[in-house]
Design a protein around this motif. Structure first.
Motif, PDB file in Angstrom:
ATOM      1  N   MET A  50      20.848  60.769  43.867  1.00 51.03           N
ATOM      2  CA  MET A  50      19.587  61.527  44.148  1.00 51.03           C
ATOM      3  C   MET A  50      19.759  62.924  44.940  1.00 51.03           C
ATOM      4  O   MET A  50      20.585  62.858  45.896  1.00 51.03           O
ATOM      5  CB  MET A  50      18.647  61.106  44.802  1.00 51.03           C
ATOM      6  N   VAL A  51      19.587  63.892  44.236  1.00 47.63           N
ATOM      7  CA  VAL A  51      20.087  65.310  44.962  1.00 47.63           C
ATOM      8  C   VAL A  51      18.882  66.045  45.158  1.00 47.63           C
ATOM      9  O   VAL A  51      18.039  66.518  44.668  1.00 47.63           O
ATOM     10  CB  VAL A  51      20.868  65.941  43.794  1.00 47.63           C
ATOM     11  N   PRO A  52      18.579  66.296  46.383  1.00 45.02           N
ATOM     12  CA  PRO A  52      17.592  67.044  47.138  1.00 45.02           C
ATOM     13  C   PRO A  52      17.395  68.467  46.682  1.00 45.02           C
ATOM     14  O   PRO A  52      18.735  69.203  46.287  1.00 45.02           O
ATOM     15  CB  PRO A  52      17.632  66.768  48.542  1.00 45.02           C
ATOM     16  N   MET A  53      16.324  69.028  46.913  1.00 44.72           N
ATOM     17  CA  MET A  53      16.367  70.598  46.842  1.00 44.72           C
ATOM     18  C   MET A  53      17.083  71.230  45.716  1.00 44.72           C
ATOM     19  O   MET A  53      17.404  72.520  45.680  1.00 44.72           O
ATOM     20  CB  MET A  53      16.745  71.088  48.015  1.00 44.72           C
ATOM     21  N   CYS A 111      12.504  67.781  42.901  1.00 45.99           N
ATOM     22  CA  CYS A 111      11.801  68.652  42.956  1.00 45.99           C
ATOM     23  C   CYS A 111      10.998  68.808  44.239  1.00 45.99           C
ATOM     24  O   CYS A 111       9.964  68.015  44.323  1.00 45.99           O
ATOM     25  CB  CYS A 111      10.875  68.966  41.618  1.00 45.99           C
ATOM     26  N   GLU A 112      11.204  69.681  45.234  1.00 47.18           N
ATOM     27  CA  GLU A 112      10.536  69.754  46.335  1.00 47.18           C
ATOM     28  C   GLU A 112      10.385  71.116  47.144  1.00 47.18           C
ATOM     29  O   GLU A 112      10.034  71.166  48.204  1.00 47.18           O
ATOM     30  CB  GLU A 112      11.056  68.977  47.448  1.00 47.18           C
ATOM     31  N   ASP A 132       8.192  67.762  51.734  1.00 51.64           N
ATOM     32  CA  ASP A 132       8.832  69.133  51.404  1.00 51.64           C
ATOM     33  C   ASP A 132       7.957  70.044  50.479  1.00 51.64           C
ATOM     34  O   ASP A 132       7.904  71.181  50.798  1.00 51.64           O
ATOM     35  CB  ASP A 132      10.255  69.024  51.288  1.00 51.64           C
ATOM     36  N   LEU A 133       7.451  69.275  49.508  1.00 51.96           N
ATOM     37  CA  LEU A 133       6.983  70.305  48.540  1.00 51.96           C
ATOM     38  C   LEU A 133       5.731  70.918  49.124  1.00 51.96           C
ATOM     39  O   LEU A 133       5.407  72.204  49.078  1.00 51.96           O
ATOM     40  CB  LEU A 133       6.634  69.485  47.173  1.00 51.96           C
ATOM     41  N   SER A 134       4.831  69.955  49.653  1.00 47.38           N
ATOM     42  CA  SER A 134       3.560  70.553  50.525  1.00 47.38           C
ATOM     43  C   SER A 134       3.928  71.376  51.521  1.00 47.38           C
ATOM     44  O   SER A 134       3.164  72.433  51.718  1.00 47.38           O
ATOM     45  CB  SER A 134       2.578  69.378  51.206  1.00 47.38           C
ATOM     46  N   VAL A 156      -0.835  65.909  50.864  1.00 46.29           N
ATOM     47  CA  VAL A 156      -0.706  65.940  49.386  1.00 46.29           C
ATOM     48  C   VAL A 156      -1.879  65.954  48.544  1.00 46.29           C
ATOM     49  O   VAL A 156      -1.633  65.865  47.109  1.00 46.29           O
ATOM     50  CB  VAL A 156       0.143  64.577  49.031  1.00 46.29           C
ATOM     51  N   ASN A 157      -2.986  66.004  49.316  1.00 45.90           N
ATOM     52  CA  ASN A 157      -4.038  66.166  48.298  1.00 45.90           C
ATOM     53  C   ASN A 157      -4.621  67.543  48.211  1.00 45.90           C
ATOM     54  O   ASN A 157      -5.902  67.636  47.520  1.00 45.90           O
ATOM     55  CB  ASN A 157      -5.240  65.309  49.022  1.00 45.90           C
ATOM     56  N   HIS A 158      -4.079  68.585  48.879  1.00 47.99           N
ATOM     57  CA  HIS A 158      -4.257  69.819  48.685  1.00 47.99           C
ATOM     58  C   HIS A 158      -4.307  70.300  47.294  1.00 47.99           C
ATOM     59  O   HIS A 158      -3.504  69.875  46.637  1.00 47.99           O
ATOM     60  CB  HIS A 158      -3.665  70.723  49.454  1.00 47.99           C
ATOM     61  N   PRO A 159      -5.409  71.156  46.590  1.00 46.16           N
ATOM     62  CA  PRO A 159      -5.321  71.489  45.129  1.00 46.16           C
ATOM     63  C   PRO A 159      -4.109  71.924  44.806  1.00 46.16           C
ATOM     64  O   PRO A 159      -3.672  71.831  43.700  1.00 46.16           O
ATOM     65  CB  PRO A 159      -6.503  72.348  45.279  1.00 46.16           C
ATOM     66  N   ASP A 160      -3.336  73.072  45.683  1.00 49.01           N
ATOM     67  CA  ASP A 160      -2.322  73.266  45.157  1.00 49.01           C
ATOM     68  C   ASP A 160      -1.189  72.576  45.052  1.00 49.01           C
ATOM     69  O   ASP A 160      -0.372  72.587  44.142  1.00 49.01           O
ATOM     70  CB  ASP A 160      -1.805  74.643  46.268  1.00 49.01           C
ATOM     71  N   VAL A 161      -1.084  71.711  45.913  1.00 52.45           N
ATOM     72  CA  VAL A 161       0.084  70.436  45.743  1.00 52.45           C
ATOM     73  C   VAL A 161      -0.351  69.565  44.684  1.00 52.45           C
ATOM     74  O   VAL A 161       0.752  69.189  44.111  1.00 52.45           O
ATOM     75  CB  VAL A 161      -0.074  69.599  47.300  1.00 52.45           C
ATOM     76  N   VAL A 162      -1.453  69.240  44.459  1.00 51.51           N
ATOM     77  CA  VAL A 162      -1.874  68.398  43.208  1.00 51.51           C
ATOM     78  C   VAL A 162      -1.430  69.205  41.931  1.00 51.51           C
ATOM     79  O   VAL A 162      -0.850  68.381  40.976  1.00 51.51           O
ATOM     80  CB  VAL A 162      -3.311  67.917  43.278  1.00 51.51           C
ATOM     81  N   GLU A 163      -1.755  70.500  41.909  1.00 49.10           N
ATOM     82  CA  GLU A 163      -1.316  71.138  40.732  1.00 49.10           C
ATOM     83  C   GLU A 163       0.082  71.102  40.436  1.00 49.10           C
ATOM     84  O   GLU A 163       0.586  70.860  39.498  1.00 49.10           O
ATOM     85  CB  GLU A 163      -2.037  72.525  40.770  1.00 49.10           C
ATOM     86  N   ALA A 164       0.909  71.429  41.680  1.00 47.21           N
ATOM     87  CA  ALA A 164       2.367  71.387  41.518  1.00 47.21           C
ATOM     88  C   ALA A 164       3.065  70.072  40.958  1.00 47.21           C
ATOM     89  O   ALA A 164       3.835  69.897  40.260  1.00 47.21           O
ATOM     90  CB  ALA A 164       2.887  71.689  42.725  1.00 47.21           C
ATOM     91  N   VAL A 165       2.352  68.870  41.734  1.00 47.45           N
ATOM     92  CA  VAL A 165       2.657  67.701  41.136  1.00 47.45           C
ATOM     93  C   VAL A 165       2.582  67.331  39.744  1.00 47.45           C
ATOM     94  O   VAL A 165       3.235  66.966  39.001  1.00 47.45           O
ATOM     95  CB  VAL A 165       2.233  66.513  42.139  1.00 47.45           C
ATOM     96  N   GLU A 166       1.579  67.804  39.333  1.00 47.92           N
ATOM     97  CA  GLU A 166       1.044  67.504  37.907  1.00 47.92           C
ATOM     98  C   GLU A 166       1.803  68.337  36.997  1.00 47.92           C
ATOM     99  O   GLU A 166       2.401  68.151  35.807  1.00 47.92           O
ATOM    100  CB  GLU A 166      -0.536  68.079  37.729  1.00 47.92           C
ATOM    101  N   THR A 167       2.288  69.560  37.537  1.00 48.64           N
ATOM    102  CA  THR A 167       3.201  70.342  36.611  1.00 48.64           C
ATOM    103  C   THR A 167       4.523  69.721  36.413  1.00 48.64           C
ATOM    104  O   THR A 167       4.916  69.855  35.340  1.00 48.64           O
ATOM    105  CB  THR A 167       3.258  71.821  37.351  1.00 48.64           C
ATOM    106  N   VAL A 168       5.068  69.279  37.454  1.00 49.11           N
ATOM    107  CA  VAL A 168       6.074  68.442  37.189  1.00 49.11           C
ATOM    108  C   VAL A 168       6.147  67.384  36.601  1.00 49.11           C
ATOM    109  O   VAL A 168       7.100  67.012  35.431  1.00 49.11           O
ATOM    110  CB  VAL A 168       6.732  68.017  38.944  1.00 49.11           C
TER     111      VAL A 168
END
Length: 258
Positions: free
Chosen positions: A94-97, A149-150, A176-178, A187-199
């Motif tokens: 697993m490779v971070p970042m 992806c973070e 790290d993403l948030s 992790v429940n902020h709309p911007d974070v939720v959207e990013a997770v869904e994008t991935v």
């Protein structure tokens, strides 16, 4: 003698796999997890102290129970080190970042043999000192490559990253993403939720296994229902700390109530 990819086998059989971050450096903990039926572990060399010799013992413990042993590396730019971890018999990395297609391509060059990559031939524990037949071909097919992806930039480039030949899984690191998006720990902020869904959507589109970190059973179930297929449900050190604290409090409270 042939290699096996335990995670791919279980993904095919069950549709998902569950794992644990092992930060303790304990082969005993790995064996307990294997006995319990865990699918994979991730030996955390990014935030924990485990050395290479200990990783080999941990991988051996996992192999007794058909459980995959991956290592999260500490430096996404130390490419020769990734080859070395595979040479000593780790089942995948697993490779971070990971933030761009160029970076992803560079990683693949060092974890895959020609014609896919440029990893150097060796006679170490990885190829079982020559016992694996046609090891370079088996290795390219069976050793598992996970990229995290973070970051915001990683999300922006996720479509291109998902098209990297040789990539098996994209794993979302929500902490790290948030933080990078500007909402640390939420992790429940709309911007974070959207990013997770994008991935997640990019992984589905390009046939890449979508993975994500969680810290408990309820969160793991939620992510599986969301569509993630490679999910971690705990960190062994955090679990030991929290569960031992619960036991201690219960005993003291019970005794004091007498």
């Amino acid at each position: 003698m042939k290699m096996r990819n335990f995670v791919k086998e279980k993904l095919t059989e069950n549709g998902y796999v569950l794992g644990v971050f092992v930060a303790s450096g304990s082969a005993m903990n790995c064996e307990c997890l294997g006995i319990n039926g865990m699918d994979f572990i991730i030996i955390d060399a990014e935030h924990a102290q485990t050395d290479t010799e200990t990783m080999v013992d941990m991988a051996r413990a996992c192999e007794l129970y058909g459980m995959a042993a991956f290592v999260r590396v500490y430096d996404p730019n130390d490419l020769p080190m990734m080859s070395r971890l595979l040479d000593v018999g780790i089942h995948g990395l697993m490779v971070p970042m990971v933030e761009s297609r160029d970076q992803a391509d560079g990683i693949i060059r060092y974890v895959k043999y020609p014609p896919i990559g440029k990893r150097g031939a060796n006679g170490g524990r990885g190829p079982r000192w020559g016992m694996y037949e046609d090891y370079t071909k088996q290795s390219n097919e069976n050793l598992y490559t996970i990229m995290q992806c973070e970051t915001k930039r990683g999300v922006e480039n996720i479509e291109e990253i998902c098209q990297t030949p040789g990539l098996d899984c994209i794993f979302v690191g929500t902490a790290d993403l948030s933080q990078d998006i500007g909402h640390p720990g939420d992790v429940n902020h709309p911007d974070v939720v959207e990013a997770v869904e994008t991935v997640l959507n990019a992984c589905k589109k390009h046939g890449i296994t979508a993975g994500i970190v969680t810290g408990n059973q309820d969160a793991a179930i939620k992510r599986l229902k969301q569509g993630f297929r490679l999910v971690t449900c705990m960190n062994d050190q955090v679990f030991f700390r929290t569960e031992s604290a619960k036991c201690l409090r219960a005993v003291r409270t019970g005794f004091a109530a007498q």
